[in-house]
Design a protein around this motif. Structure first.
Motif, PDB file in Angstrom:
ATOM      1  N   GLN A   1       3.575 -10.233   5.407  1.00 36.30           N
ATOM      2  CA  GLN A   1       4.572 -10.680   4.434  1.00 36.30           C
ATOM      3  C   GLN A   1       5.813  -9.786   4.406  1.00 36.30           C
ATOM      4  O   GLN A   1       6.934 -10.274   4.378  1.00 36.30           O
ATOM      5  N   GLN A   2       5.594  -8.463   4.375  1.00 34.39           N
ATOM      6  CA  GLN A   2       6.720  -7.537   4.252  1.00 34.39           C
ATOM      7  C   GLN A   2       7.308  -7.112   5.596  1.00 34.39           C
ATOM      8  O   GLN A   2       8.339  -6.429   5.633  1.00 34.39           O
ATOM      9  N   LYS A   3       6.624  -7.476   6.699  1.00 27.27           N
ATOM     10  CA  LYS A   3       7.103  -7.152   8.053  1.00 27.27           C
ATOM     11  C   LYS A   3       7.284  -5.646   8.252  1.00 27.27           C
ATOM     12  O   LYS A   3       8.192  -5.194   8.952  1.00 27.27           O
ATOM     13  N   ARG A   4       6.399  -4.858   7.642  1.00 26.53           N
ATOM     14  CA  ARG A   4       6.486  -3.411   7.803  1.00 26.53           C
ATOM     15  C   ARG A   4       5.638  -2.973   8.993  1.00 26.53           C
ATOM     16  O   ARG A   4       4.456  -3.333   9.078  1.00 26.53           O
ATOM     17  N   PRO A   5       6.176  -2.183   9.906  1.00 32.20           N
ATOM     18  CA  PRO A   5       5.350  -1.620  10.973  1.00 32.20           C
ATOM     19  C   PRO A   5       4.392  -0.596  10.383  1.00 32.20           C
ATOM     20  O   PRO A   5       4.795   0.244   9.559  1.00 32.20           O
ATOM     21  N   LEU A   6       3.133  -0.666  10.783  1.00 35.50           N
ATOM     22  CA  LEU A   6       2.157   0.234  10.166  1.00 35.50           C
ATOM     23  C   LEU A   6       0.900   0.354  10.996  1.00 35.50           C
ATOM     24  O   LEU A   6       0.677  -0.395  11.950  1.00 35.50           O
ATOM     25  N   GLN A   7       0.079   1.302  10.604  1.00 42.33           N
ATOM     26  CA  GLN A   7      -1.258   1.485  11.140  1.00 42.33           C
ATOM     27  C   GLN A   7      -2.188   1.704   9.953  1.00 42.33           C
ATOM     28  O   GLN A   7      -1.923   2.552   9.099  1.00 42.33           O
ATOM     29  N   ILE A   8      -3.270   0.921   9.881  1.00 43.15           N
ATOM     30  CA  ILE A   8      -4.253   1.105   8.818  1.00 43.15           C
ATOM     31  C   ILE A   8      -5.603   1.420   9.451  1.00 43.15           C
ATOM     32  O   ILE A   8      -6.040   0.741  10.381  1.00 43.15           O
ATOM     33  N   VAL A   9      -6.236   2.448   8.914  1.00 42.73           N
ATOM     34  CA  VAL A   9      -7.575   2.840   9.347  1.00 42.73           C
ATOM     35  C   VAL A   9      -8.532   2.676   8.170  1.00 42.73           C
ATOM     36  O   VAL A   9      -8.280   3.216   7.084  1.00 42.73           O
ATOM     37  N   GLY A  10      -9.597   1.897   8.373  1.00 33.14           N
ATOM     38  CA  GLY A  10     -10.649   1.753   7.369  1.00 33.14           C
ATOM     39  C   GLY A  10     -11.843   2.600   7.778  1.00 33.14           C
ATOM     40  O   GLY A  10     -12.281   2.547   8.933  1.00 33.14           O
ATOM     41  N   LEU A  11     -12.378   3.361   6.855  1.00 34.39           N
ATOM     42  CA  LEU A  11     -13.476   4.280   7.158  1.00 34.39           C
ATOM     43  C   LEU A  11     -14.654   3.993   6.247  1.00 34.39           C
ATOM     44  O   LEU A  11     -14.495   3.865   5.029  1.00 34.39           O
ATOM     45  N   ASP A  12     -15.861   3.890   6.829  1.00 36.14           N
ATOM     46  CA  ASP A  12     -17.059   3.665   6.029  1.00 36.14           C
ATOM     47  C   ASP A  12     -18.272   4.200   6.796  1.00 36.14           C
ATOM     48  O   ASP A  12     -18.241   4.347   8.027  1.00 36.14           O
ATOM     49  N   LEU A  13     -19.362   4.454   6.082  1.00 33.51           N
ATOM     50  CA  LEU A  13     -20.570   5.004   6.692  1.00 33.51           C
ATOM     51  C   LEU A  13     -21.472   3.943   7.292  1.00 33.51           C
ATOM     52  O   LEU A  13     -22.375   4.267   8.076  1.00 33.51           O
ATOM     53  N   LYS A  14     -21.264   2.667   6.946  1.00 28.40           N
ATOM     54  CA  LYS A  14     -22.159   1.597   7.392  1.00 28.40           C
ATOM     55  C   LYS A  14     -21.668   1.001   8.705  1.00 28.40           C
ATOM     56  O   LYS A  14     -20.665   0.289   8.750  1.00 28.40           O
ATOM     57  N   ALA A  15     -22.419   1.289   9.792  1.00 26.83           N
ATOM     58  CA  ALA A  15     -21.991   0.872  11.132  1.00 26.83           C
ATOM     59  C   ALA A  15     -21.917  -0.640  11.275  1.00 26.83           C
ATOM     60  O   ALA A  15     -21.004  -1.171  11.915  1.00 26.83           O
ATOM     61  N   ASP A  16     -22.865  -1.375  10.684  1.00 24.13           N
ATOM     62  CA  ASP A  16     -22.866  -2.828  10.830  1.00 24.13           C
ATOM     63  C   ASP A  16     -21.664  -3.453  10.129  1.00 24.13           C
ATOM     64  O   ASP A  16     -21.070  -4.421  10.629  1.00 24.13           O
TER      65      ASP A  16
END
Length: 404
Positions: free
Chosen positions: A210-225
């Protein structure tokens, strides 16, 4: 009211009768209590609504912590508004199709009605006006369809409407802090404890699509599945700058600078570990919804608070509130302006608290430090976040706790 005083209100009674029964009233606000003890509500807003194809007036009674609505027929509205002016309020603004009427009533019930040009031309008779969301129903939004919140016609599924509201509430909070995020370069965002990542996908869609912003997002969690499922969905949606990793908050050191840190439902001091990371990265924005808060529960001690602390359920709730208050004050001292906001939380309780911190000086650090230490020492707290960030706090942090 004395009988000799009542005739002074005749002109006002006639005006109310004409506006309500004639259907020309667009909106009204009654305020200025005659006596503070007159009513537990402080003002009343009135507007016409259409119910079952008939004209009604909705009265919104504003209390200190709630609003109560009543829908009345024109005759009932005429009687109720007249009574409120006679018994409770000394001031009102009645906006009608032909004019605005400013009503002022003296202590001796002398009525002044000032007539002005109309400020409104049309009443909105809808009983429940449609809320304007960041993500609108009816618009095809691929990630919502893939997550089973919206069907292929753009309709939000009834059983998923709470999640739709939660996502929009979160994006409203992000929308508010957009001016605080850097421009002229790609943004880097980390979501600690992303789980099923409804909000992570929403954040990417809002900023990148929507905002057309260049970015990188990293999601981190302990559950591999869970992480595997999220990566597959990101690939299917062609969200190329969104990736999910298996990892622990405390051990994640892959980035040198992060612009926004999101942490939702990180348990107990894991929230503090994420806040520490965010501060050391110099994040412009921090959005955190804490989960359980156990650390202070075992530390709280003060004879003055014994009536509260002697009850487990009250101690638990107080511990959670005190923990978030401490976190907010510490963030303020480390260069942030912090707010505690109500957040729609579908995971644990119907409503929860979101900590929103934006980089910028909140006040004089020496004053903030004094306020913080007085409260900390009063409840005998030894917070993880203070210990972890001692080098970022005013000189002497962690050294003034005389009770330990």
């Amino acid at each position: 009211m004395k009988e000799s005083e009542m005739y002074l209100l005749d002109s006002l009674r006639e005006l109310i009768y004409q506006l309500t029964t004639g259907g020309s009233l667009i909106t009204a606000t009654l305020s200025q209590l005659r006596k503070r003890e007159d009513a537990s509500f402080t003002k009343v807003h009135i507007k016409p609504v259409e119910l079952k194809n008939k004209l009604h007036y909705q009265f919104a009674f504003h209390y200190s912590n709630k609003v109560i609505h009543e829908n009345l027929t024109p005759d009932e509205a005429n009687a109720r508004m007249t009574a409120l002016f006679e018994e409770t309020f000394r001031q009102g603004l009645l906006c009608a199709k032909d004019a605005d009427y400013q009503v002022l009533i003296s202590k001796k019930y002398k009525v002044s009605i000032l007539t002005k040009s109309p400020s409104k031309s049309k009443a909105d008779l809808s009983h429940n006006r449609k809320k304007q969301y960041v993500l609108e129903e009816g618009e095809l939004i691929p990630f919502l369809i893939e997550l089973g919140i919206m069907n292929e016609d753009g309709k939000v599924l009834a059983r998923k409407y709470d999640k739709f509201r939660q996502i929009n509430r979160f994006l409203e909070m992000v929308q508010d802090v957009l001016p605080s995020l850097p421009v002229g370069r790609p943004l880097t965002i980390v979501d600690f404890g992303c789980g099923k990542s409804y909000l992570t996908f929403a954040l990417y869609h809002y900023l990148a699509v929507q905002q057309k912003r260049p970015l990188q997002i990293v999601g981190l969690d302990l559950k591999a599945d869970v992480i595997e499922t999220c990566n597959l969905l990101a690939q299917k949606l062609q969200y190329r700058q969104l990736e999910f990793l298996v990892g622990d908050i405390a051990d994640y050191n892959e980035l040198e600078q992060v612009d926004m840190v999101v942490t939702l439902h990180a348990c107990d001091t894991a929230t503090d570990a994420a806040l520490e990371k965010a501060v050391r990265w110099g994040a412009s924005v921090i959005l955190s919804v804490p989960c359980c808060q156990h650390e202070l529960f075992s530390q709280l001690e003060n004879p003055v608070l014994e009536p509260l602390l002697s009850h487990g359920i009250l101690k638990e709730r107080f511990s959670a509130l005190a923990t978030d208050g401490i976190r907010a004050k510490l963030l303020d001292m480390m260069g942030y302006r912090t707010q505690l906001l109500e957040f729609i939380d579908m995971e644990h309780t119907p409503k929860n608290i979101l900590i929103r911190a934006v980089k910028g000086q909140a006040g004089e650090k020496s004053v903030l430090w004094r306020e913080y230490t007085e409260f900390r020492d009063f409840i005998h707290a030894d917070p993880y976040l203070e210990r972890a960030c001692a080098d970022l706090l005013p000189e002497g942090a962690g050294k003034t706790q005389t009770h330990r």
